[in-house]
Design a protein around this motif. Structure first.
Motif, PDB file in Angstrom:
ATOM      1  N   TYR A 106       0.850  -1.196   0.000  1.00 27.71           N
ATOM      2  CA  TYR A 106       0.000   0.000   0.000  1.00 27.71           C
ATOM      3  C   TYR A 106       0.879   1.236   0.000  1.00 27.71           C
ATOM      4  O   TYR A 106       1.906   1.288   0.688  1.00 27.71           O
ATOM      5  CB  TYR A 106      -0.881  -0.026   1.246  1.00 27.71           C
ATOM      6  N   GLY A 107       0.492   2.203  -0.788  1.00 26.61           N
ATOM      7  CA  GLY A 107       1.230   3.453  -0.817  1.00 26.61           C
ATOM      8  C   GLY A 107       0.506   4.454  -1.689  1.00 26.61           C
ATOM      9  O   GLY A 107      -0.511   4.152  -2.314  1.00 26.61           O
ATOM     10  N   MET A 108       1.033   5.650  -1.751  1.00 31.67           N
ATOM     11  CA  MET A 108       0.419   6.726  -2.518  1.00 31.67           C
ATOM     12  C   MET A 108       1.510   7.486  -3.256  1.00 31.67           C
ATOM     13  O   MET A 108       2.686   7.422  -2.898  1.00 31.67           O
ATOM     14  CB  MET A 108      -0.307   7.698  -1.578  1.00 31.67           C
ATOM     15  N   THR A 109       1.106   8.224  -4.277  1.00 25.24           N
ATOM     16  CA  THR A 109       2.054   9.110  -4.953  1.00 25.24           C
ATOM     17  C   THR A 109       2.667  10.055  -3.936  1.00 25.24           C
ATOM     18  O   THR A 109       3.853  10.376  -3.993  1.00 25.24           O
ATOM     19  CB  THR A 109       1.342   9.917  -6.055  1.00 25.24           C
ATOM     20  N   GLU A 110       1.844  10.480  -2.963  1.00 23.16           N
ATOM     21  CA  GLU A 110       2.299  11.463  -1.972  1.00 23.16           C
ATOM     22  C   GLU A 110       3.401  10.944  -1.048  1.00 23.16           C
ATOM     23  O   GLU A 110       4.038  11.739  -0.353  1.00 23.16           O
ATOM     24  CB  GLU A 110       1.100  11.946  -1.136  1.00 23.16           C
ATOM     25  N   ASN A 111       3.620   9.635  -0.980  1.00 28.48           N
ATOM     26  CA  ASN A 111       4.785   9.127  -0.241  1.00 28.48           C
ATOM     27  C   ASN A 111       5.616   8.206  -1.120  1.00 28.48           C
ATOM     28  O   ASN A 111       6.328   7.329  -0.632  1.00 28.48           O
ATOM     29  CB  ASN A 111       4.392   8.440   1.082  1.00 28.48           C
ATOM     30  N   PHE A 112       5.542   8.434  -2.437  1.00 31.68           N
ATOM     31  CA  PHE A 112       6.278   7.668  -3.440  1.00 31.68           C
ATOM     32  C   PHE A 112       6.131   6.170  -3.199  1.00 31.68           C
ATOM     33  O   PHE A 112       7.084   5.413  -3.248  1.00 31.68           O
ATOM     34  CB  PHE A 112       7.754   8.069  -3.478  1.00 31.68           C
ATOM     35  N   ASN A 113       4.886   5.789  -2.881  1.00 33.11           N
ATOM     36  CA  ASN A 113       4.486   4.385  -2.751  1.00 33.11           C
ATOM     37  C   ASN A 113       5.042   3.679  -1.519  1.00 33.11           C
ATOM     38  O   ASN A 113       4.760   2.498  -1.314  1.00 33.11           O
ATOM     39  CB  ASN A 113       4.934   3.578  -3.983  1.00 33.11           C
ATOM     40  N   TYR A 114       5.836   4.380  -0.728  1.00 39.63           N
ATOM     41  CA  TYR A 114       6.541   3.712   0.364  1.00 39.63           C
ATOM     42  C   TYR A 114       5.769   3.858   1.661  1.00 39.63           C
ATOM     43  O   TYR A 114       5.858   4.863   2.361  1.00 39.63           O
ATOM     44  CB  TYR A 114       7.947   4.295   0.514  1.00 39.63           C
ATOM     45  N   SER A 115       4.986   2.828   1.970  1.00 35.83           N
ATOM     46  CA  SER A 115       4.175   2.865   3.181  1.00 35.83           C
ATOM     47  C   SER A 115       4.107   1.485   3.815  1.00 35.83           C
ATOM     48  O   SER A 115       4.727   1.248   4.843  1.00 35.83           O
ATOM     49  CB  SER A 115       2.769   3.376   2.844  1.00 35.83           C
ATOM     50  N   HIS A 116       3.348   0.556   3.181  1.00 38.46           N
ATOM     51  CA  HIS A 116       3.173  -0.780   3.746  1.00 38.46           C
ATOM     52  C   HIS A 116       3.497  -1.859   2.711  1.00 38.46           C
ATOM     53  O   HIS A 116       3.201  -1.689   1.532  1.00 38.46           O
ATOM     54  CB  HIS A 116       1.726  -0.977   4.216  1.00 38.46           C
ATOM     55  N   MET A 117       4.083  -2.937   3.182  1.00 36.81           N
ATOM     56  CA  MET A 117       4.372  -4.073   2.315  1.00 36.81           C
ATOM     57  C   MET A 117       4.151  -5.371   3.068  1.00 36.81           C
ATOM     58  O   MET A 117       4.508  -5.476   4.241  1.00 36.81           O
ATOM     59  CB  MET A 117       5.831  -4.053   1.829  1.00 36.81           C
ATOM     60  N   SER A 118       3.561  -6.333   2.387  1.00 30.94           N
ATOM     61  CA  SER A 118       3.473  -7.675   2.946  1.00 30.94           C
ATOM     62  C   SER A 118       4.815  -8.363   2.748  1.00 30.94           C
ATOM     63  O   SER A 118       5.475  -8.166   1.736  1.00 30.94           O
ATOM     64  CB  SER A 118       2.378  -8.478   2.247  1.00 30.94           C
ATOM     65  N   LYS A 119       5.182  -9.180   3.710  1.00 26.95           N
ATOM     66  CA  LYS A 119       6.463  -9.877   3.620  1.00 26.95           C
ATOM     67  C   LYS A 119       6.255 -11.332   3.232  1.00 26.95           C
ATOM     68  O   LYS A 119       5.230 -11.931   3.574  1.00 26.95           O
ATOM     69  CB  LYS A 119       7.201  -9.789   4.961  1.00 26.95           C
ATOM     70  N   GLY A 140      11.194   2.332   8.483  1.00 23.03           N
ATOM     71  CA  GLY A 140      11.194   3.783   8.612  1.00 23.03           C
ATOM     72  C   GLY A 140       9.832   4.434   8.518  1.00 23.03           C
ATOM     73  O   GLY A 140       9.716   5.660   8.573  1.00 23.03           O
ATOM     74  N   VAL A 141       8.779   3.632   8.405  1.00 22.56           N
ATOM     75  CA  VAL A 141       7.417   4.159   8.270  1.00 22.56           C
ATOM     76  C   VAL A 141       6.674   4.026   9.599  1.00 22.56           C
ATOM     77  O   VAL A 141       6.762   3.004  10.275  1.00 22.56           O
ATOM     78  CB  VAL A 141       6.635   3.408   7.164  1.00 22.56           C
ATOM     79  N   GLU A 142       5.949   5.079   9.963  1.00 24.04           N
ATOM     80  CA  GLU A 142       5.080   5.040  11.148  1.00 24.04           C
ATOM     81  C   GLU A 142       3.628   5.078  10.686  1.00 24.04           C
ATOM     82  O   GLU A 142       3.313   5.713   9.672  1.00 24.04           O
ATOM     83  CB  GLU A 142       5.360   6.245  12.046  1.00 24.04           C
ATOM     84  N   GLN A 143       2.755   4.415  11.421  1.00 22.29           N
ATOM     85  CA  GLN A 143       1.336   4.393  11.063  1.00 22.29           C
ATOM     86  C   GLN A 143       0.483   4.698  12.296  1.00 22.29           C
ATOM     87  O   GLN A 143       0.874   4.439  13.424  1.00 22.29           O
ATOM     88  CB  GLN A 143       0.945   3.016  10.524  1.00 22.29           C
ATOM     89  N   ARG A 144      -0.702   5.248  12.018  1.00 26.21           N
ATOM     90  CA  ARG A 144      -1.687   5.410  13.080  1.00 26.21           C
ATOM     91  C   ARG A 144      -3.076   5.488  12.434  1.00 26.21           C
ATOM     92  O   ARG A 144      -3.210   5.852  11.265  1.00 26.21           O
ATOM     93  CB  ARG A 144      -1.402   6.653  13.921  1.00 26.21           C
ATOM     94  N   ILE A 145      -4.062   5.090  13.202  1.00 27.05           N
ATOM     95  CA  ILE A 145      -5.449   5.199  12.757  1.00 27.05           C
ATOM     96  C   ILE A 145      -6.084   6.341  13.538  1.00 27.05           C
ATOM     97  O   ILE A 145      -6.116   6.310  14.774  1.00 27.05           O
ATOM     98  CB  ILE A 145      -6.240   3.894  13.000  1.00 27.05           C
ATOM     99  N   ALA A 146      -6.559   7.356  12.835  1.00 33.13           N
ATOM    100  CA  ALA A 146      -7.151   8.528  13.491  1.00 33.13           C
ATOM    101  C   ALA A 146      -8.506   8.173  14.102  1.00 33.13           C
ATOM    102  O   ALA A 146      -9.056   7.098  13.862  1.00 33.13           O
ATOM    103  CB  ALA A 146      -7.306   9.660  12.477  1.00 33.13           C
ATOM    104  N   ALA A 147      -9.045   9.098  14.889  1.00 32.34           N
ATOM    105  CA  ALA A 147     -10.312   8.849  15.591  1.00 32.34           C
ATOM    106  C   ALA A 147     -11.454   8.536  14.626  1.00 32.34           C
ATOM    107  O   ALA A 147     -12.367   7.770  14.950  1.00 32.34           O
ATOM    108  CB  ALA A 147     -10.660  10.065  16.447  1.00 32.34           C
ATOM    109  N   ASP A 148     -11.395   9.110  13.417  1.00 36.03           N
ATOM    110  CA  ASP A 148     -12.460   8.854  12.441  1.00 36.03           C
ATOM    111  C   ASP A 148     -12.167   7.634  11.567  1.00 36.03           C
ATOM    112  O   ASP A 148     -12.886   7.372  10.598  1.00 36.03           O
ATOM    113  CB  ASP A 148     -12.696  10.088  11.564  1.00 36.03           C
TER     114      ASP A 148
END
Length: 582
Positions: free
Chosen positions: A360-373, A388-396
């Motif tokens: 999973y990724g977006m143009t806004e982070n050059f695709n570098y977010s989540h990967m299955s191993k 090097g990636v941090e994640q969080r789920i916001a209240a919404d």
């Protein structure tokens, strides 16, 4: 939302010999690494380009660098203010990478343009990006006839050696000729802007994502540490390099590792191109994974295949033969990008011994977010945070991330940049999600796509669409129903199903199957999510007519605009399956 791939099918022996984690050297960027590789392996073939028929052009590292340097000298001769934006409008080919390298070496910034855009979007991108020069390359006749209308009058253009026959711009070969190479390659720093990638515009006007050389370089090392890619790998480049994912995997990864890149000539030659390459790394999108599966089913019905796969020795032979027929028998990492993979499709490929792991990724982070191993994937989940990636789920419920690929911002759009970033520096993805106990991420919907029916209940369309497109009869689905008493789905059938529907009694048979499918899917949904009907349209949705983005994602606004005038009639018909234009 862009789904990227990651990548799998690594054997236990490979995993046991995992290389040491690689990090970029201080101050070095992708430009420095490709220059190093050209010096290290001058006579090694770097790129292989089909030229029509059986003709193939093999380009060594030294040839690649020499042509790029000559083009960089031409760009330098134009005396453009540095840095200036320079656009590339072409399908993937060796000259795409040469042009981008020339742009880097001469101190400028590349602006990719998708090869299947409307004239209006081409004009907007070129003018908004303030591009001073345009490279025009490999383009199909129909898109080119539309796209050329969007090129501003008087714009300086250069044509690649492979381009539409009626292109009359300055020719690449004439410009480099016997010209000298650029005398001094500009040193690029990690903080400099390397490219502006315009989003595919599934909603609204495309936004220009500014990415630095550091974004490109750091994320690629993360990809190397996941895939263990080396100069010995082979990769088939055919997904649009104008898109961030292919730019990452089809350009940045080869620039740093020196792996061998092969290009595809066309969809009709795709199997031939695959077999020429014999890829060890392979990425695709759900539509093509589905087409591969349908190709197998044409030769062997699903029921027969399932029976054979249950017989131990026969199963081994069948799997081996099928993967070889698909050109994937050497693949050690394979995956899917652009949209979620239906669980049934994932399971089917795993039954053949090819484990597709999503990311999973977006143009806004050059695709570098989540990967299955490899070995750690979970069906329905896109993996865990990359290095090097941090994640969080916001209240919404929104997924928010911090990544080494985090964009510099949107070009000339501070307001949109502020809307996309939280006050404490996290990227708002616009996607809703949830985490499992292992920290793996599941995408549950797109915040802007979720709609309310007239009963006041929210419906997330993507998970429902996923269940429909997992059926081999259906190629694309769009679930809607905003403001209506219940949800609905508009479907585009697969090519084979369309042919069957055109035969005597074909529609009746398909309609019965679709009615059963509606029952099956509805049985697993909450009452407010159940579909009242599906409408089977005899239209073709493609990027060229604006129904799909260049990365083959549906454009909801365009689809709703086309079919909304028919909704009242469809709801009042009380039919479960509606045939439109058949």
């Amino acid at each position: 939302m862009d789904y990227i791939d990651s990548i799998c099918n690594a054997s236990a022996s490979i995993l046991d010999m995992t290389p040491a984690v690689r990090k970029p050297e201080e101050g070095k960027v992708v430009l420095d690494y490709i220059l190093d590789n050209c010096a290290k392996w001058p006579n090694k073939i770097f790129l292989t380009q089909p030229m029509g028929g059986d003709e193939v052009l093999n380009v060594t590292f030294s040839e690649f660098l020499s042509e790029s340097k000559k083009m960089a000298a031409y760009i330098e001769s134009l005396n453009l203010p540095a840095p200036s934006q320079i656009a590339i409008m072409s399908k993937n080919c060796v000259w795409w990478l040469m042009a981008d390298l020339a742009i880097m070496m001469s101190g400028h910034c590349a602006v990719p343009i998708y090869p299947t855009l409307t004239a209006e979007t081409v004009k907007y991108t070129l003018e908004h990006s303030e591009s001073k020069l345009l490279f025009v390359g490999k383009l199909d006749t129909h898109p080119w006839n539309e796209m050329k209308k969007g090129i501003p009058a008087g714009m300086s253009c250069v044509s690649f050696p492979i381009c539409p026959s009626d292109v009359s711009y300055d020719k690449w070969a004439d410009l480099i000729g016997d010209n000298e190479e650029i005398k001094e390659i500009k040193k690029r720093t990690p903080e400099e802007m390397a490219t502006i990638i315009y989003t595919s515009g599934s909603t609204g006007v495309p936004k220009g994502v500014m990415l630095s050389f550091k974004n490109l370089t750091d994320t690629t090392f993360g990809l190397i540490n996941t895939t263990h890619a080396t100069e010995n790998d082979r990769y088939l480049s055919y997904l649009p390099i104008s898109h961030g994912m292919e730019r990452w995997v089809g350009e940045c990864l080869p620039f740093i590792t020196g792996l061998h890149v092969f290009y595809a000539e066309s969809l009709t030659t795709f199997v031939q191109d695959l077999n020429r390459c014999q890829p060890t790394l392979f990425l695709s999108v759900p539509r093509l994974w589905t087409k591969f599966q349908l190709g197998v089913f044409k030769k062997m019905p699903p029921e027969k295949l399932q029976k054979l796969l249950k017989i131990p020795f026969i199963s081994y032979l069948v799997k081996k033969k099928l993967l070889k027929a698909l050109g994937l028998n050497h693949v050690r990492y394979a995956g899917s990008g652009s949209a979620p993979l239906p669980p049934d499709l994932l399971a089917w490929y795993r039954s053949l011994g090819l484990e597709l792991l999503e990311g999973y990724g977006m143009t806004e982070n050059f695709n570098y977010s989540h990967m299955s191993k490899p070995g750690g994937g979970r069906v329905g989940y896109v993996g865990e945070p990359s290095e090097g990636v941090e994640q969080r789920i916001a209240a919404d419920g929104e997924i928010q991330v911090k990544s080494p690929g985090m964009m510099m911002g949107y070009f000339k759009n501070e307001e949109a940049t502020k809307e996309t970033m939280t006050e404490d520096g996290w990227l708002r993805t616009g996607d809703k999600g949830e985490l499992d106990d292992a920290g793996r991420l599941k995408i549950t919907g797109r915040t802007k796509e979720i709609f309310k029916t007239s009963k006041g209940k929210y419906v997330a369309p993507a998970p429902i669409e996923n269940q429909y497109i997992s059926n081999i009869r259906i190629e694309l689905a769009c679930v809607g129903g905003r403001g209506h008493q219940a949800a609905n789905a508009i479907l585009m059938l697969s090519e084979d199903a369309k042919k069957e529907a055109a035969e005597s009694g074909g529609k009746d048979a398909i309609e019965k199957e679709l009615e059963e499918l509606i029952k099956t899917v509805n049985s697993g949904l909450d009452d407010h999510e159940k579909l009242q009907f599906v409408a089977v349209v005899n239209d073709v949705w493609e990027p060229e007519n604006g129904f799909l983005t260049p990365t083959n994602k549906i454009k909801r606004a365009r689809i709703e605009e086309e079919y909304n005038p028919l909704m009242e009639e469809w709801y009042n018909s009380k039919k479960k399956v509606i045939w439109h234009k058949w």
